[in-house]
Design an enzyme around this catalytic site. Structure first.
Site, PDB file in Angstrom:
ATOM      1  N   HIS A   1      -6.126  -7.413  -0.457  1.00 46.39           N
ATOM      2  CA  HIS A   1      -6.284  -5.978  -0.750  1.00 46.39           C
ATOM      3  C   HIS A   1      -5.574  -5.607  -2.046  1.00 46.39           C
ATOM      4  O   HIS A   1      -4.539  -6.194  -2.377  1.00 46.39           O
ATOM      5  CB  HIS A   1      -5.699  -5.138   0.390  1.00 46.39           C
ATOM      6  CG  HIS A   1      -6.318  -5.408   1.724  1.00 46.39           C
ATOM      7  ND1 HIS A   1      -5.744  -6.251   2.654  1.00 46.39           N
ATOM      8  CD2 HIS A   1      -7.471  -4.964   2.261  1.00 46.39           C
ATOM      9  CE1 HIS A   1      -6.525  -6.302   3.729  1.00 46.39           C
ATOM     10  NE2 HIS A   1      -7.578  -5.542   3.522  1.00 46.39           N
TER      11      HIS A   1
ATOM     12  N   ASP B   1      -2.400 -10.762  -2.256  1.00 44.18           N
ATOM     13  CA  ASP B   1      -3.025 -10.235  -1.036  1.00 44.18           C
ATOM     14  C   ASP B   1      -4.510  -9.946  -1.312  1.00 44.18           C
ATOM     15  O   ASP B   1      -4.886  -9.647  -2.449  1.00 44.18           O
ATOM     16  CB  ASP B   1      -2.310  -8.932  -0.651  1.00 44.18           C
ATOM     17  CG  ASP B   1      -2.648  -8.442   0.738  1.00 44.18           C
ATOM     18  OD1 ASP B   1      -1.874  -8.709   1.670  1.00 44.18           O
ATOM     19  OD2 ASP B   1      -3.697  -7.778   0.884  1.00 44.18           O
TER      20      ASP B   1
ATOM     21  N   HIS C   1       0.825  -1.229   0.000  1.00 44.92           N
ATOM     22  CA  HIS C   1       0.000   0.000   0.000  1.00 44.92           C
ATOM     23  C   HIS C   1       0.857   1.276   0.000  1.00 44.92           C
ATOM     24  O   HIS C   1       0.311   2.376  -0.137  1.00 44.92           O
ATOM     25  CB  HIS C   1      -0.933   0.041   1.214  1.00 44.92           C
ATOM     26  CG  HIS C   1      -1.964  -1.051   1.224  1.00 44.92           C
ATOM     27  ND1 HIS C   1      -2.811  -1.277   0.162  1.00 44.92           N
ATOM     28  CD2 HIS C   1      -2.278  -1.988   2.155  1.00 44.92           C
ATOM     29  CE1 HIS C   1      -3.603  -2.312   0.444  1.00 44.92           C
ATOM     30  NE2 HIS C   1      -3.294  -2.761   1.643  1.00 44.92           N
TER      31      HIS C   1
HETATM   32 ZN   LIG Z   1      -3.884  -7.200   2.763  1.00 44.79          ZN
END
Ligand SMILES: [Zn+2]
Length: 317
Positions: A175, A173, A136
């Protein structure tokens, strides 16, 4: 020679973001315990992660971002001396303690050292058991438990310092790897392939239509068979057509059905299967070279078992 390396550092345990935070040092302990009990750890080439250098970090991040994180760490030390809080809050989910910066440098350093070792032929593949995670982290912004984008720093390093022409980043992942997308979108030397739960964190999902991104949104409650079909139909043909000379994995295990951080339904066998399919691509174009870095995974038992399954495939155990 052990086929697969294992890079970590005790500094990665010292970073913590407050009591009860799911991205906690126990994650690494759970992995270590499992590798010990299963004997898998004995088959790995265990190495200490060095600190990444700032010039290498700036292959993926702005100088301002690096300076801001260092400044926050210095400021935090002063505040603690003056009786202030022990954490600097970056966003509602993300905080630094005085050890965060060193842990982040070790996490990126692990990915860089693993890249060096794999490209030197000292090992075929490597796993970096590190935190904080990275996918991220954007070019100029820390967010979502991430400070430095470990995988992207290493991918750029392989291109810039080792002279590779094409590398791939595979992100499984739960996300979306928005930070990775932010840094690599439009960089045709890097192919990013991922799936991610959508709609979900981070808001908006993929924001780029760049041709080097294969980011596949899937709804909550998607299970292994659907994910495997997407990997077969979308990831593998693109990877084979792209012919990456090295493959990096953003290895998050929070799409596991036991993991409350996401609502997907993968199990250990799915992680083993994905690893196997990625591993089948690597010898065709990349001399088998794979560097995998831990991202998410918050259910401790599911995380430990999934990492074990991932490593058993990487190391042919
Ligand atoms: Zn994640």
């Amino acid at each position: 020679m052990n086929k697969t390396g294992y890079f970590t550092h005790t500094d990665c345990w010292k970073h913590e973001m407050g009591a009860g935070h799911p991205e906690c040092p126990d994650r690494l302990s759970a992995i270590e315990d499992r590798l010990l009990v299963s004997g898998v750890g004995d088959a790995l080439d265990r190495r200490e992660a060095p600190l990444a250098s700032l010039v290498d970090i700036e292959l993926a991040h702005t100088r301002m971002h690096v300076a801001a994180l260092r400044g926050l760490t210095d400021g935090l030390r002063d505040e603690i001396k003056a009786g202030g809080p022990s954490h600097a809050q970056i966003d509602p989910d993300t905080a630094m303690n005085v050890h965060t910066w060193d842990a982040a440098l070790r996490a990126a350093g692990a990915a860089l050292a693993a890249t060096d070792a794999v490209l030197a032929g000292e090992m075929e593949s490597a796993f970096c058991a590190v935190r904080p995670p990275g996918h991220h982290a954007c070019r100029d912004r820390a967010m979502g438990f991430c400070f430095l984008n470990n995988v992207t720093i290493a991918a750029r390093y392989a291109l810039e310092r080792h002279g590779l022409k094409r590398v791939a980043i595979v992100d499984f992942d739960v996300h979306h790897g928005n930070g990775t997308e932010d840094i690599v979108a439009g960089d045709q030397r890097i192919l990013m392939v991922s799936f991610y739960q959508h709609p979900f964190y981070p808001e908006g999902g993929s924001r780029s239509n760049a041709s080097n991104l294969v980011n596949l949104p899937v709804p909550a409650y998607t299970k292994g068979p659907q994910v495997r079909a997407l990997v077969e139909s979308h990831w593998l043909p693109r990877l084979d057509a792209y012919q990456p000379e090295m493959i990096f994995i953003s290895a998050g295990f929070d799409a596991h059905r036991a993991d409350d951080m996401g609502q997907m339904g993968l199990v250990e066998a799915d992680y083993a299967w994905m690893t196997q399919r990625i591993k089948e691509v690597a010898p065709r174009h990349a001399k088998g070279r794979i560097v995998s870095c831990l991202e998410g995974g918050y259910h401790l038992d599911a995380l430990a078992l999934s990492v074990e399954a991932h490593l058993r495939i990487l190391a042919d155990l």
